[in-house]
Design a protein around this motif. Structure first.
Motif, PDB file in Angstrom:
ATOM      1  N   VAL A   1       0.837  -1.201   0.000  1.00  9.59           N
ATOM      2  CA  VAL A   1       0.000   0.000   0.000  1.00  9.59           C
ATOM      3  C   VAL A   1       0.872   1.251   0.000  1.00  9.59           C
ATOM      4  O   VAL A   1       0.582   2.221  -0.716  1.00  9.59           O
ATOM      5  N   MET A   2       1.958   1.255   0.769  1.00  9.94           N
ATOM      6  CA  MET A   2       2.863   2.409   0.768  1.00  9.94           C
ATOM      7  C   MET A   2       3.424   2.669  -0.626  1.00  9.94           C
ATOM      8  O   MET A   2       3.484   3.820  -1.085  1.00  9.94           O
ATOM      9  N   ASN A   3       3.847   1.594  -1.309  1.00 10.94           N
ATOM     10  CA  ASN A   3       4.416   1.756  -2.645  1.00 10.94           C
ATOM     11  C   ASN A   3       3.388   2.285  -3.634  1.00 10.94           C
ATOM     12  O   ASN A   3       3.694   3.138  -4.477  1.00 10.94           O
TER      13      ASN A   3
ATOM     14  N   GLY B   1       6.201  -2.083  -7.308  1.00 14.66           N
ATOM     15  CA  GLY B   1       5.720  -1.921  -5.933  1.00 14.66           C
ATOM     16  C   GLY B   1       5.215  -3.219  -5.346  1.00 14.66           C
ATOM     17  O   GLY B   1       5.470  -3.527  -4.173  1.00 14.66           O
ATOM     18  N   PHE B   2       4.507  -4.007  -6.164  1.00 12.14           N
ATOM     19  CA  PHE B   2       4.031  -5.322  -5.708  1.00 12.14           C
ATOM     20  C   PHE B   2       5.191  -6.287  -5.506  1.00 12.14           C
ATOM     21  O   PHE B   2       5.263  -6.982  -4.480  1.00 12.14           O
ATOM     22  N   ILE B   3       6.087  -6.331  -6.476  1.00  6.11           N
ATOM     23  CA  ILE B   3       7.204  -7.277  -6.415  1.00  6.11           C
ATOM     24  C   ILE B   3       8.077  -7.015  -5.198  1.00  6.11           C
ATOM     25  O   ILE B   3       8.502  -7.950  -4.500  1.00  6.11           O
ATOM     26  N   GLN B   4       8.356  -5.747  -4.893  1.00  2.89           N
ATOM     27  CA  GLN B   4       9.209  -5.429  -3.752  1.00  2.89           C
ATOM     28  C   GLN B   4       8.549  -5.819  -2.434  1.00  2.89           C
ATOM     29  O   GLN B   4       9.226  -6.300  -1.511  1.00  2.89           O
ATOM     30  N   ALA B   5       7.243  -5.602  -2.318  1.00  5.90           N
ATOM     31  CA  ALA B   5       6.530  -6.031  -1.115  1.00  5.90           C
ATOM     32  C   ALA B   5       6.558  -7.556  -0.996  1.00  5.90           C
ATOM     33  O   ALA B   5       6.774  -8.107   0.094  1.00  5.90           O
ATOM     34  N   PHE B   6       6.364  -8.242  -2.126  1.00  7.43           N
ATOM     35  CA  PHE B   6       6.365  -9.709  -2.138  1.00  7.43           C
ATOM     36  C   PHE B   6       7.740 -10.255  -1.768  1.00  7.43           C
ATOM     37  O   PHE B   6       7.854 -11.170  -0.947  1.00  7.43           O
ATOM     38  N   ILE B   7       8.792  -9.688  -2.360  1.00  8.06           N
ATOM     39  CA  ILE B   7      10.154 -10.159  -2.082  1.00  8.06           C
ATOM     40  C   ILE B   7      10.503  -9.956  -0.613  1.00  8.06           C
ATOM     41  O   ILE B   7      11.095 -10.833   0.023  1.00  8.06           O
ATOM     42  N   PHE B   8      10.151  -8.798  -0.065  1.00  3.92           N
ATOM     43  CA  PHE B   8      10.459  -8.520   1.339  1.00  3.92           C
ATOM     44  C   PHE B   8       9.800  -9.559   2.238  1.00  3.92           C
ATOM     45  O   PHE B   8      10.442 -10.110   3.152  1.00  3.92           O
ATOM     46  N   ALA B   9       8.515  -9.853   2.001  1.00  3.27           N
ATOM     47  CA  ALA B   9       7.790 -10.803   2.839  1.00  3.27           C
ATOM     48  C   ALA B   9       8.310 -12.226   2.649  1.00  3.27           C
ATOM     49  O   ALA B   9       8.473 -12.977   3.628  1.00  3.27           O
ATOM     50  N   VAL B  10       8.586 -12.618   1.412  1.00  6.49           N
ATOM     51  CA  VAL B  10       9.038 -13.987   1.144  1.00  6.49           C
ATOM     52  C   VAL B  10      10.442 -14.215   1.696  1.00  6.49           C
ATOM     53  O   VAL B  10      10.733 -15.290   2.264  1.00  6.49           O
ATOM     54  N   LEU B  11      11.328 -13.236   1.544  1.00  4.40           N
ATOM     55  CA  LEU B  11      12.663 -13.378   2.128  1.00  4.40           C
ATOM     56  C   LEU B  11      12.586 -13.522   3.643  1.00  4.40           C
ATOM     57  O   LEU B  11      13.307 -14.334   4.243  1.00  4.40           O
ATOM     58  N   LYS B  12      11.716 -12.749   4.250  1.00  2.00           N
ATOM     59  CA  LYS B  12      11.544 -12.860   5.700  1.00  2.00           C
ATOM     60  C   LYS B  12      11.034 -14.252   6.070  1.00  2.00           C
ATOM     61  O   LYS B  12      11.491 -14.852   7.047  1.00  2.00           O
ATOM     62  N   LEU B  13      10.115 -14.791   5.271  1.00  2.00           N
ATOM     63  CA  LEU B  13       9.601 -16.145   5.506  1.00  2.00           C
ATOM     64  C   LEU B  13      10.720 -17.169   5.399  1.00  2.00           C
ATOM     65  O   LEU B  13      10.855 -18.055   6.265  1.00  2.00           O
ATOM     66  N   PHE B  14      11.538 -17.077   4.367  1.00  2.00           N
ATOM     67  CA  PHE B  14      12.623 -18.039   4.183  1.00  2.00           C
ATOM     68  C   PHE B  14      13.662 -17.932   5.300  1.00  2.00           C
ATOM     69  O   PHE B  14      14.193 -18.950   5.771  1.00  2.00           O
ATOM     70  N   PHE B  15      13.953 -16.713   5.743  1.00  2.00           N
ATOM     71  CA  PHE B  15      14.910 -16.530   6.825  1.00  2.00           C
ATOM     72  C   PHE B  15      14.362 -17.081   8.151  1.00  2.00           C
ATOM     73  O   PHE B  15      15.122 -17.575   8.981  1.00  2.00           O
ATOM     74  N   ILE B  16      13.050 -16.966   8.349  1.00  2.00           N
ATOM     75  CA  ILE B  16      12.435 -17.582   9.531  1.00  2.00           C
ATOM     76  C   ILE B  16      12.586 -19.094   9.452  1.00  2.00           C
ATOM     77  O   ILE B  16      12.910 -19.762  10.458  1.00  2.00           O
ATOM     78  N   LYS B  17      12.385 -19.660   8.266  1.00  2.00           N
ATOM     79  CA  LYS B  17      12.553 -21.098   8.060  1.00  2.00           C
ATOM     80  C   LYS B  17      13.980 -21.529   8.416  1.00  2.00           C
ATOM     81  O   LYS B  17      14.196 -22.542   9.093  1.00  2.00           O
ATOM     82  N   ILE B  18      14.973 -20.752   7.967  1.00  2.00           N
ATOM     83  CA  ILE B  18      16.359 -21.065   8.284  1.00  2.00           C
ATOM     84  C   ILE B  18      16.616 -20.949   9.779  1.00  2.00           C
ATOM     85  O   ILE B  18      17.313 -21.766  10.390  1.00  2.00           O
TER      86      ILE B  18
END
Length: 254
Positions: A103-105, A231-248
């Protein structure tokens, strides 16, 4: 110091290296990027209230679409973390960050953003400005992500077992690998903040340059459409990277 994208001045294109300060509350500066972030929060709350005010056991078409999107994202989170318990714990903050950044983007691309404000000593001070062009805001998101990731690892493995990923004296190789892991863990702060900042900053700069060319009413249109996608891709990448890092983080060290 925060950063703001290039601005179109009468004499050409200039770069402003600090956020636009609209006013002060005491000694606290209220910047245009902060006001835009507040506006984004208000939009999210209004949409959540509108969708949540009428939920039915037999869903309407609108409710079905929302449930499909949210349910699909939740199932992806559960599959990635391989645990529905972990998904229930971390999905709310993952989805909140994704929606907030999205939404910010997109709000930053609204007509009037960056162009409506007041003049101070001959310079336009806009009331609203794309939040992700302010490094203070992207660092704040990075800090939240960093804290959540570290909390996830400690909560799952315990303090000492999680610390064993980074401090391991069992062998020289294990010690070196642990140091590399520690450096990469801290480097996420920089990667998270500058990735979001850099892409939104570059996109806004590109729009300003396009507006300064001879065809300001034609060239910015495809660029603006592309920035909606970015704007969508950057929001998606930020959330997905955070998800993967939580998995690690929640995975036991080997």
């Amino acid at each position: 110091m925060g950063f703001v994208e290039t601005a179109h001045a009468a004499e050409g294109i200039s770069v402003k290296l600090s956020p636009y300060v609209v006013t002060y509350v005491g000694s606290l500066p209220i910047t245009a990027t902060l006001l835009t972030a507040w506006l984004s929060m208000f939009i999210l709350l209004a949409v959540a209230w509108y969708i949540g005010r009428a939920l039915y056991i037999v869903p309407s078409k609108k409710q079905s679409v929302v449930e499909l999107l949210i349910g699909g994202a939740y199932n992806y989170t559960a599959d990635t973390l391989e645990s529905k318990d972990l998904a229930r714990r971390y999905f709310p903050i993952l989805m909140t960050i994704f929606l907030f950044i999205l939404v910010m983007n997109w709000v930053g691309l609204f007509p009037g953003v960056t162009s409506i404000g007041y003049y101070d000593h001959g310079h336009l001070i806009p009331f609203l400005y794309p939040p992700a062009t302010d490094l203070n805001i992207t660092i704040a998101f990075a800090l939240i992500a960093f804290v959540v990731i570290e909390f996830a690892g400690i909560a799952m493995l315990g303090v000492w077992k999680y610390a064993g990923k980074f401090i391991n004296f069992s062998s020289p190789l294990a010690f070196a690998i642990g140091l590399i892991e520690l450096v990469s863990e801290i480097a996420r702060l920089i990667a998270f903040s500058f990735r979001l900042f850099g892409n939104i900053f570059a996109g806004k700069t590109l729009l300003v340059v396009a507006m300064a060319l001879a065809t300001p009413y034609l060239l910015p249109v495809p660029i603006l459409a592309y920035e909606v996608f970015v704007g969508f891709i950057q929001a998606f990448i930020f959330a997905v990277l955070k998800l993967f890092f939580i998995k690690i983080a929640v995975t036991a060290p080997h």
